[in-house]
Design a protein around this motif. Structure first.
Motif: not given
Length: 288
Positions: A88-92, A120-122, A196-200
């Motif tokens: 598993x990895x940090x969001x692409x 898709x997470x951090x 959706x995989x991004x920080x907002x």
């Protein structure tokens, strides 16, 4: 007989050594470069050192993804031990680490199965998926099925943080100087969440951090159907122990979690969010 399964993650999962040992999860570190010095993001270079250097000279360390070659060197011995791997990895959307893991897995395909999952997470928002993968592994599930279930769960990891300052985001090029200055002048404390995989930015709070932490946690848990086994309070340092203890009790009061883990983010995460950042992270029940 299916091959045994090894759950792996990069160091941004922010799981403690105790949790990694308990759940039998292996990690590979990203890289931190501070001046001429290069460190693996495994605790050798601490957030306290990072903040001290920034306050002293105004520079932040650089972070680097795990390379395909490093992934190959990490995966190959695990395959040689007879394991299939769910990695598993940090969001692409935030790092090319996941892409590099996929490249390494393709090159090692003849040696065994490596299923790469984009969280898709951090931070511990992905760490929650790793714990779930370990539980599924221990139930006897095969690697491909574990990976499929984790991909199904990725949208249900509730990952957010409230920041004391936008200064580090600005310095790292992740927000404008105008936004950082405006938030500082208005004494706003932004809340960021993964979508959706991004920080907002999802909300802005105002007031003392003790008050903000409590309001933020209450709002994040309100009306949520949670997966009750685990939750995390993850912070970036410089949050008083008494505050962490009080917030842990608040989380227990507001939701029926069996265990609430308190963890500190590693340097990769801390270098972008700065001190005083704190999040409550948990899995939501998927809608039926």
């Amino acid at each position: 007989m299916p091959r045994p399964v090894c759950i792996t993650y990069d160091s941004t999962c922010d799981l403690t050594p105790q949790l990694l040992e308990r759940f039998q999860i292996r990690t590979i570190p990203l890289t931190i470069q501070s001046g001429e010095r290069v460190f693996p993001d495994n605790g050798q270079y601490t957030s306290a050192e990072l903040y001290a250097e920034y306050r002293r000279n105004g520079t932040l360390p650089k972070t680097a993804a795990v390379s395909p070659e490093d992934f190959k060197a990490f995966f190959a011995p695990i395959l040689a031990e007879g394991y299939d791997i769910v990695h598993i990895d940090i969001s692409s959307e935030l790092s090319c680490t996941c892409q590099n893991a996929v490249l390494a897995a393709q090159e090692l395909a003849e040696q065994g199965q490596i299923h790469v999952v984009d969280s898709r997470q951090l931070s511990t928002g992905g760490g929650l998926l790793a714990l779930r993968g370990a539980i599924l592994r221990d139930s006897g599930m095969a690697a491909a099925d574990i990976a499929a279930e984790l991909r199904r769960l990725t949208p249900h990891s509730d990952t957010s943080f409230v920041l004391d300052t936008l200064e580090y985001m600005w310095k790292g090029g992740r927000c404008s100087g105008v936004a950082a200055l405006g938030a500082n002048m208005l004494k706003l404390k932004p809340c960021l969440e993964m979508r959706e995989g991004k920080l907002v930015v999802c909300k802005k709070y105002r007031g003392s951090m003790d008050k903000v932490y409590r309001q933020y946690i209450a709002e994040r848990l309100a009306g949520k159907a949670v997966v009750a086994d685990h939750a995390f309070i993850t912070h970036s340092g410089e949050v008083p122990e008494e505050t962490l203890s009080q917030l842990t009790e608040l989380v227990r009061e507001l939701a029926p979690f069996e265990e609430v883990f308190v963890t500190q983010a590693g340097c990769t995460v801390s270098s972008h969010c700065g001190p005083g950042t704190l999040g409550v992270l948990f899995l939501r029940q998927p809608e039926q």
